[in-house]
Design a protein around this motif. Structure first.
Motif, PDB file in Angstrom:
ATOM      1  N   PRO A   1       0.812  -1.221   0.000  1.00  0.00           N
ATOM      2  CA  PRO A   1       0.000   0.000   0.000  1.00  0.00           C
ATOM      3  C   PRO A   1       0.843   1.268   0.000  1.00  0.00           C
ATOM      4  CG  PRO A   1      -0.902  -1.607   1.525  1.00  0.00           C
ATOM      5  CD  PRO A   1       0.427  -2.142   1.098  1.00  0.00           C
ATOM      6  N   GLU A   2       0.394   2.246  -0.747  1.00  0.00           N
ATOM      7  CA  GLU A   2       1.105   3.514  -0.912  1.00  0.00           C
ATOM      8  C   GLU A   2       1.365   4.204   0.417  1.00  0.00           C
ATOM      9  OE1 GLU A   2       0.446   7.773  -3.288  1.00  0.00           O
ATOM     10  OE2 GLU A   2      -1.131   6.246  -3.266  1.00  0.00           O
ATOM     11  N   LYS A   3       0.467   4.041   1.390  1.00  0.00           N
ATOM     12  CA  LYS A   3       0.615   4.758   2.661  1.00  0.00           C
ATOM     13  C   LYS A   3       1.888   4.379   3.421  1.00  0.00           C
ATOM     14  CE  LYS A   3      -2.301   1.563   5.375  1.00  0.00           C
ATOM     15  NZ  LYS A   3      -3.515   1.467   6.212  1.00  0.00           N
ATOM     16  N   TYR A   4       2.468   3.220   3.089  1.00  0.00           N
ATOM     17  CA  TYR A   4       3.697   2.800   3.764  1.00  0.00           C
ATOM     18  C   TYR A   4       4.955   3.320   3.064  1.00  0.00           C
ATOM     19  CZ  TYR A   4       0.571  -0.258   6.313  1.00  0.00           C
ATOM     20  OH  TYR A   4      -0.449  -0.741   7.101  1.00  0.00           O
ATOM     21  N   LYS A   5       4.764   4.043   1.964  1.00  0.00           N
ATOM     22  CA  LYS A   5       5.860   4.653   1.208  1.00  0.00           C
ATOM     23  C   LYS A   5       6.819   3.578   0.686  1.00  0.00           C
ATOM     24  CE  LYS A   5       5.243   8.996   3.645  1.00  0.00           C
ATOM     25  NZ  LYS A   5       5.866  10.099   4.411  1.00  0.00           N
TER      26      LYS A   5
END
Length: 353
Positions: free
Chosen positions: A73-77
């Motif tokens: 997921p993008e939120k974890y960079k």
């Protein structure tokens, strides 16, 4: 887009200053024959809400191309690969067509499993009449529990069987490979043996090192009489070791293959020449390798993209090279690259002319 023909016609070697690598230098980089046949196709697997990495392709019996890739997921960079990655599956009508994602193949299994917290580095092969998906998992979301394992299936559509133990453990304390086993690449040797190439480094060096890139990554080889092991590490390991070159030169992301009676290897450079190109090596026996030449250029040699977003620190280089093999020959190169329309990362494909 820079014309490949125009670019290569003027070069027998690649000047470092072509891509402004630090201070101007007069040193030139030797080119492999491989790099002269690359034609950029473009980005694939740009998925909203995800970082995409490690795209490993294989041709199905019906002529379609299947890709197994890492995503998180993008939120974890960008750093989410080490603790939140899963392995997904996609299909296309040809290597250069758009891919349709079918879903997740391997997800972290949770507490108590060797691949509890991440599943990453997929490497797909058809071996002994079954599909074998080599991959890296870890159990604590950190690098020191990274281990290479395997999942098997009768079809590219599954079902996939996972195993309770990894294929290859790290070395004993103090060994060059005591930190982990990761970045798998596999060859079934013409003599019938099973050869597993792996990356690792030493824990003490990693803990005591200073700077952004700690430790010195090298490659080893483990050999088995059976696919599921046990795998015995080659006594001459590490087989690729650039540490004596100075400046913490090292290597990662190896893809090994057998072609025309030779072992060949693609990797990402980590300081042998610079940190922007790929490397190409050959070997007669799969153990002693030639000096590297350039296997692929930085992205700016092939495409023009917007400036790098501030949160992407590896922008402009290709990583995790994986080849699509057809009839024993490489036909397409799949890589991973930061950026794209969602400012995360995606696959990038080349055709071999």
């Amino acid at each position: 887009m820079l014309s490949r023909r125009t670019f290569l016609a003027s070069l027998g070697v690649l000047p470092l200053t072509t891509f402004s690598f630090g201070k101007p230098k007069t040193k030139v980089l030797p080119l492999s024959d491989f790099v002269k046949h690359l034609e950029p196709v473009g980005r694939r697997l740009e998925i909203e809400g995800y970082y995409v990495w490690c795209a490993s392709p294989i041709m199905a019996p019906d002529g379609k191309v299947h890709v197994f890739f890492s995503r998180w997921p993008e939120k974890y960079k960008m750093g989410g690969w080490i603790h939140k990655s899963e392995i997904a599956h996609a299909i296309a009508d040809s290597p250069t067509a758009p891919f349709k994602v079918t879903g997740t193949i391997l997800a972290p299994r949770g507490e108590g499993f060797w691949d509890a917290t991440t599943c990453h580095n997929p490497h797909i092969q058809f071996i002994d009449n079954q599909y074998c998906l080599f991959y890296m998992g870890n159990s604590n979301g950190k690098t020191d529990t990274k281990r290479i394992g395997i999942a098997t299936a009768p079809s590219l559509d599954g079902p996939w069987t996972r195993y309770d133990k990894p294929l290859l453990e790290a070395g004993t304390e103090g060994a060059w490979d005591d930190h982990c086993t990761t970045n798998p690449s596999f060859i079934k040797h013409p003599n019938g043996e099973y050869w597993l190439y792996y990356k690792s480094w030493n824990t003490k060096e990693y803990q005591e090192a200073q700077g952004a890139i700690r430790g010195n990554r090298k490659y080893g080889l483990a050999i088995a009489k059976n696919l599921m092991g046990p795998y015995t590490k080659y006594a001459g390991n590490p087989i690729v070791d650039f540490s004596k070159k100075g400046n913490n030169a090292q290597v990662e992301d190896a893809f090994t293959y057998w072609e025309n009676g030779k072992f060949k290897m693609l990797t990402r450079d980590m300081g042998y020449f610079n940190h922007e190109v790929g490397l190409f090596m050959e070997s007669k026996n799969g153990k002693k390798w030639s000096e590297p030449t350039v296997s692929f250029f930085p992205a700016e040699a092939y495409i023009t993209e917007p400036p790098a977003p501030a949160h992407l620190k590896r922008y402009g280089r290709f990583e995790r090279p994986q080849l699509l093999m057809q009839n024993g020959k490489p036909t397409h190169l799949f890589t991973a690259m930061q950026g794209g329309k969602y400012a995360t990362s995606s696959c990038f494909v080349f055709r071999l002319s």
